[in-house]
Design a protein around this motif. Structure first.
Motif, PDB file in Angstrom:
ATOM      1  N   ASP A  88      -4.672  -0.104  -9.326  1.00  0.00           N
ATOM      2  CA  ASP A  88      -5.314  -0.684  -8.100  1.00  0.00           C
ATOM      3  C   ASP A  88      -5.888  -1.927  -8.133  1.00  0.00           C
ATOM      4  OD1 ASP A  88      -5.458   2.025  -6.969  1.00  0.00           O
ATOM      5  OD2 ASP A  88      -7.613   2.599  -7.736  1.00  0.00           O
ATOM      6  N   THR A  89      -5.721  -2.639  -9.438  1.00  0.00           N
ATOM      7  CA  THR A  89      -6.105  -3.713  -9.676  1.00  0.00           C
ATOM      8  C   THR A  89      -4.752  -4.813  -9.049  1.00  0.00           C
ATOM      9  OG1 THR A  89      -4.868  -3.798 -11.799  1.00  0.00           O
ATOM     10  CG2 THR A  89      -7.149  -3.270 -11.800  1.00  0.00           C
ATOM     11  N   GLU A 116       0.788  -1.228  -0.019  1.00  0.00           N
ATOM     12  CA  GLU A 116      -0.033   0.085  -0.048  1.00  0.00           C
ATOM     13  C   GLU A 116       1.065   1.217   0.023  1.00  0.00           C
ATOM     14  OE1 GLU A 116      -3.016   1.997  -0.823  1.00  0.00           O
ATOM     15  OE2 GLU A 116      -3.220  -0.043  -0.593  1.00  0.00           O
ATOM     16  N   ARG A 146       1.828   1.567  -3.511  1.00  0.00           N
ATOM     17  CA  ARG A 146       0.906   2.020  -4.495  1.00  0.00           C
ATOM     18  C   ARG A 146       0.865   3.413  -4.266  1.00  0.00           C
ATOM     19  NH1 ARG A 146      -3.531  -1.886  -5.355  1.00  0.00           N
ATOM     20  NH2 ARG A 146      -3.576  -2.234  -3.115  1.00  0.00           N
ATOM     21  N   GLN A 147       1.042   4.080  -3.006  1.00  0.00           N
ATOM     22  CA  GLN A 147       0.788   5.580  -2.879  1.00  0.00           C
ATOM     23  C   GLN A 147       1.748   6.360  -3.597  1.00  0.00           C
ATOM     24  OE1 GLN A 147      -2.262   6.948  -1.397  1.00  0.00           O
ATOM     25  NE2 GLN A 147      -0.989   8.758  -1.983  1.00  0.00           N
ATOM     26  N   THR A 156      -3.930   4.918 -12.875  1.00  0.00           N
ATOM     27  CA  THR A 156      -4.263   4.762 -11.577  1.00  0.00           C
ATOM     28  C   THR A 156      -5.313   3.333 -11.351  1.00  0.00           C
ATOM     29  OG1 THR A 156      -4.190   6.967 -11.118  1.00  0.00           O
ATOM     30  CG2 THR A 156      -5.173   5.753  -9.573  1.00  0.00           C
ATOM     31  N   ALA A 157      -6.225   3.349 -12.146  1.00  0.00           N
ATOM     32  CA  ALA A 157      -7.079   2.284 -12.250  1.00  0.00           C
ATOM     33  C   ALA A 157      -6.476   0.977 -12.378  1.00  0.00           C
ATOM     34  CB  ALA A 157      -8.137   2.325 -13.438  1.00  0.00           C
ATOM     35  N   GLN A 187      -2.275  -6.758  -6.822  1.00  0.00           N
ATOM     36  CA  GLN A 187      -1.992  -7.346  -5.687  1.00  0.00           C
ATOM     37  C   GLN A 187      -0.714  -7.998  -5.215  1.00  0.00           C
ATOM     38  OE1 GLN A 187      -3.969  -6.779  -3.170  1.00  0.00           O
ATOM     39  NE2 GLN A 187      -5.677  -5.555  -4.270  1.00  0.00           N
ATOM     40  N   ARG A 207       0.997   6.426  -7.323  1.00  0.00           N
ATOM     41  CA  ARG A 207       0.133   7.243  -7.291  1.00  0.00           C
ATOM     42  C   ARG A 207       0.492   8.699  -7.607  1.00  0.00           C
ATOM     43  NH1 ARG A 207      -3.242   4.420  -3.302  1.00  0.00           N
ATOM     44  NH2 ARG A 207      -4.754   3.115  -3.970  1.00  0.00           N
TER      45      ARG A 207
END
Length: 609
Positions: A156-157, A111, A114-115, A152-153, A159, A118
């Motif tokens: 978000d997918t 996470e 990911r931030q 960004t989409a 993992q 972004r």
């Protein structure tokens, strides 16, 4: 201007069709008049003469404009546009390995990564481009383009999951994806849980973004078993990546039942090994340690114990005794014997995993694998000489392939051998001079082995090599069992039953994954630790089901201490080619204009009515 799809311009053929339709409509227009008397003195049109005047109406022009816009849009038009002097293309590599799931500082490392990603995407300027690359056990491009919302989409997918981060592979992929007309750079966001990397050259600047701090972790990094009579020997290795000693409990569980429990003490940065002898009769085992750490995924390990794959063998022979004895001693093999005369009516022919034809061949290959022994000369499936041929006693045997590796044929006499012309789909594994003795191949989904010699004509059945050759041939032809366990993200190769049409995989959270059946099915989506059920189905019915355990524990992933960046030799900057050009797609604008014209036509028609 250039066109990506020139064939799309064929849609412009609609223009003359629209004109023709309007001409027909105008000629057939009806006009009400009070009387026909006034028309009597009008000059008559000569027979065959037609009016060729084009009715230039607003409706016709709107139809032609819409057809022209859509026709050009289907051609994919592009124009060259100049790049901004500071336009940048960034390859963003995100580590998606299992260690990124560790909780660090109140949030998972993934996470946090990911931030960071972004923020980087949001900071791009108009005209900049970003290529997003996921580096798990394998590297793959997830998205590429200039639209921050799309990037960004796609981010978000993603993992975390899978043992190992293919950073080197991702760097190579990034170098190939970057456009040299832009100012290029590579950004790697990772926790650095990598094995030692060799030094390498990178053609563009690399920014290494390290995620995570030194957090302790415990992990089960090995878990295996083997049969021991009617019992099971189980082995586990537990590691602690911490500066303090660890005391905990290791349990072996089957279902909800605890089969074994032991207290373990592990020195700082040490390992311990434990083994048990457990009762048989269980299908799965799970090892659990109360690690109380940042990465719970590697505190459990999963093992499938009942991995034997039953094999039904249909033996078609007039003299089956020797073959039957050799087959019945192979674990998991069930033998059904029949004669060539009764083969067509034998019910087991539809369910046999392996069919053995001794001195006989049907008109077509059956379902499943096939072993042909001493094929007859009148077969439509193989080209076999009618006469027997004697072997040169002094000619050495040439053998190859893993099936025959280590097998000795000294003292074996092969008599009554017919020469066979090797099919294009088969290779020769054993030969005497230029005379093939054993062939192996695959055709139309059938695994096939051919022994050209007659067992009754030689002494092979009295030698030690015979049962070994039979067992190895059966194991080579029949689909192998699933492995007991694989690492998360590791390629799982399955050779399904030839009768199966669909492969269904059920994940630990009961998600259903379907894969089409091929000779070998490769799965790379098993990234979540736990038990996966693999079902081979035909017409919705399960032919065979098995279980495989997927584990996240590994020495590379479970050591959560920050590691230094690998030695990368890269330039400090890359200005790119500021004078370069990039292509701008025009089809969205043309399609939008066509919609606007259609709206105008709709308003015009309504007003006329």
């Amino acid at each position: 201007m250039s066109f990506l799809l020139p064939l799309g311009l064929l849609a412009l053929l609609a223009l003359p069709i629209i004109v023709l339709l309007h001409l027909l409509r105008e000629r057939r227009q009806r006009v009400p008049v009070p009387s026909l008397l006034l028309w009597a003195n009008l000059p008559r049109r000569i027979d065959g003469e037609r009016s060729r005047r084009l009715p230039l109406t607003l409706l016709l022009l709107l139809h032609l404009l819409v057809a022209a816009l859509l026709g050009f849009a289907l051609g994919g038009p592009q124009i060259a546009g100049a790049l901004a002097p500071d336009a940048r293309h960034t390859a963003l590599i995100i580590d998606t390995s299992s260690s990124m799931a560790a909780t660090d500082g109140g949030a998972s490392r993934f996470e946090q990564a990911r931030q960071r990603a972004r923020t980087l995407i949001a900071a791009t300027s108009p005209g900049d481009r970003v290529t997003l690359i996921a580096a798990g056990p394998r590297a793959q491009i997830v998205a590429s383009g200039e639209d921050p919302f799309v990037l960004t989409a796609a981010l978000d997918t993603l993992q975390p999951g899978g043992v190992g981060a293919a950073i080197n592979e991702a760097l190579t992929l990034a170098e190939a994806a970057l456009d040299p007309q832009f100012s290029r750079r590579i950004v790697v966001v990772t926790d650095g849980a990598l094995p030692p990397q060799p030094a390498r050259d990178v053609a563009v600047p690399v920014e290494w973004v390290q995620i995570g701090s030194a957090v302790p972790n415990r992990a089960i990094i090995a878990f295996a078993s083997r049969p021991w009579g009617g019992r099971i020997q189980v082995y586990a290795r537990v590691a602690s990546y911490d500066t303090a000693p660890f005391n905990g409990t290791l349990r072996i569980v089957s279902g909800n039942q605890v089969l074994a429990e032991e207290q373990v003490t592990i020195a700082p940065d040490g390992e311990t090994e434990i083994s048990w002898t457990l009762p048989g009769g269980v299908e799965t085992l799970r090892a659990v340690i109360d690690g109380r750490d940042a990465l719970p995924q590697d505190d459990s390990a999963y093992l499938s114990v009942a991995q034997g794959r039953p094999i039904t063998v249909l033996l078609v022979s007039n003299q089956p005794a020797a073959l039957r004895r050799a087959l019945e001693v192979i674990p998991g093999v069930t033998v059904v014997a029949t004669t060539p005369a009764a083969y067509a009516t034998t019910p087991e022919r539809a369910i046999a995993d392996l069919t053995i034809f001794d001195g006989f061949l049907p008109d077509a290959w059956p379902q499943g694998s096939v072993l042909v022994i001493a094929p007859p000369p009148d077969s439509s499936l193989l080209r076999v000489a009618p006469d027997f041929q004697s072997l040169d006693a002094g000619a050495p045997l040439r053998q190859r392939g893993s099936t025959l590796e280590g097998l000795g044929f000294g003292g074996v006499v092969f008599n009554a051998v017919r020469r066979i012309e090797p099919p294009p789909w088969a290779e020769v594994l054993l030969a005497s001079g230029d005379l093939p003795l054993i062939l192996r191949g695959r055709t139309e989904g059938h695994e096939i082995a051919i022994w050209t010699f007659d067992l009754a004509g030689g002494n092979l059945t009295t030698r030690l090599a015979f049962p070994l050759l039979v067992a190895r041939t059966v194991r080579d032809l029949a689909p192998p069992p699933l492995p007991q366990t694989v690492r998360a993200g590791e390629m799982l190769m399955i050779r399904p039953d030839p009768r199966a049409t669909t492969l269904v995989i059920r994940s630990p959270d009961d998600r259903r994954i379907e894969a089409p059946v091929a000779s070998v099915v490769t799965l790379d989506t098993l990234i979540e630790p736990g038990f996966y059920t693999v079902e081979e189905q035909r017409g919705g019915a399960t032919v065979l089901a098995g279980i495989v355990g997927v584990n996240a524990g590994a020495a590379i992933e479970s050591n959560l201490r920050p590691q230094s960046a690998p030695p990368l030799r890269a330039p400090g900057n890359d200005p790119g080619s500021a004078s370069g050009q990039h292509m701008i797609d025009l089809w969205p604008w043309l399609a939008g204009a066509a919609l606007i014209v259609l709206a105008i036509e709709w308003v015009y028609v309504l007003r006329r009515r």
